[in-house]
Design an enzyme around this catalytic site. Sequence first.
Site, PDB file in Angstrom:
ATOM      1  N   GLY A  16      30.306  37.993  38.819  1.00  0.00           N
ATOM      2  CA  GLY A  16      31.011  36.731  38.859  1.00  0.00           C
ATOM      3  C   GLY A  16      30.035  35.582  38.710  1.00  0.00           C
ATOM      4  N   GLY A  17      30.507  34.383  39.010  1.00  0.00           N
ATOM      5  CA  GLY A  17      29.647  33.221  38.872  1.00  0.00           C
ATOM      6  C   GLY A  17      28.500  33.214  39.857  1.00  0.00           C
ATOM      7  CB  VAL A  70      30.912  43.150  42.562  1.00  0.00           C
ATOM      8  CG1 VAL A  70      31.695  43.969  43.588  1.00  0.00           C
ATOM      9  CG2 VAL A  70      31.188  41.665  42.761  1.00  0.00           C
ATOM     10  CG  ASP A 102      40.558  32.401  40.232  1.00  0.00           C
ATOM     11  OD1 ASP A 102      41.360  32.078  39.317  1.00  0.00           O
ATOM     12  OD2 ASP A 102      39.531  33.060  40.010  1.00  0.00           O
TER      13      ASP A 102
END
Length: 454
Positions: A16-17, A21, A141
Amino acid sequence: MRRIGGYPIVGALGRGGMGRVYRVLEPETGRLLALKILDPHPHLVSVLGEPQARRLFLVETAVMEKVRHPHLAAMIDRGVHDGRPFFVMEYHCHQLADHIGEGDVLERPTRPLPAHEAFRITREILQGLAAMHRLGVVHRDVKPANVLLTENDNVKLIDFGLSKIPGVSFPKTRRIVVGTPYYAAPEQERDPEAATAASDLYSVGVVFYRLLTGHLPSELSRAVLPHPFDGPSWKAFFRKAIAVNPAARYRSAQGMLRALRALQKSFDASLEQACRLWHEEAPRRAEPVRCRREAVKIRRQEAEKFFDLDALWRPRHETSNRWTLYGDVLWDGTTGLWWQRGGSSQRLTWPEARAAVQRLRDARFCGRSDWRLPTVDELATVLKRPRYPDTFCLEPVFSRDVRRFWSADRCSFRSAWYASSELGYIAVQDFSCRMHVRAVAGPEEGPPERQGEP
């Protein structure tokens, strides 16, 4: 095996940003978990700087610690590895976006869910959000990619990296988008700090529309729904759910839940009436079908053509089966294949699935010693796309409890292909994920009376 904070890494899940993960193992139990560690994207670092990126990562960690609910992914542990913070949370193999076939190009159609499943999933998303909103936290989100499905298909909302927390401001810059196009509410797109609980509810309305129809709502289709979702109550629900003006939307997640339950009650009544009036069409004559029984290894980029799948990974051609029930097994006169009717009682990893089939052979289940995992080609002969109203009005041939089951075909050295009987598609998962087994035997060249009833 590489470790982070004592957790063995078994695979990468994505980036992700603000972090990477990984799929990891819980040292004491061997349970699969997800571990997210600070590793901000270079673009984010160039815009915000390393200290600000670290702060946002810790904000996500704080949200996960603060909010607990059965429909929110739970934090298991947290720590620091080589100077970088990480946290560990529960992990589930299936993502709602993958289940409906939503990819990077959001405008493309997806697989619609049966209405009762769309209602249930949307209810569980709202229940999770209600817990967040009670503490003043706004997710910002909500979308299918941020909804995990457990083995029982229960919702676990994830990714709180963009969440709005009371007293914590998000950096104001046009170079960082907070939310996802189509799912983010208009006021949030203009100013992320303007997002409220009503912004999350807008996103839920878009998700529900997507699950029902396979499409995203647009200005022209906001109140135009396909049959059987075109009545006044449906239009009124969506006009309110995805209203441009936040003040015109539902006041709370609980209020939207009440409206959703009322809508489902109305739908169930109309469905009951439709089933009373509906009659099954005369069965078409089924031509004999032969399909591959030898297992193969097929990569993702080759699968659509090799398995003859459409853009949503469903078999291009449906088989007209001719079923005969013999106790715990079914025989298909079209393919000559014998199938377990119920499937395995438990969900199994792929290696466990192979062992389970071996046990069926050893025990001569129903008098046969040739049971095996089916190939994708064989699974394709029993997959059907959901249709209204026969999906609801007809008793299923197979147990509805077995929704995803392994095939014998592999994708890589650690992943295999599986089938979803609920939506009729083929997909791939890691060997460590758990699904049911529905064993196959045969084929028989003639009707079972000539071959000996099991």
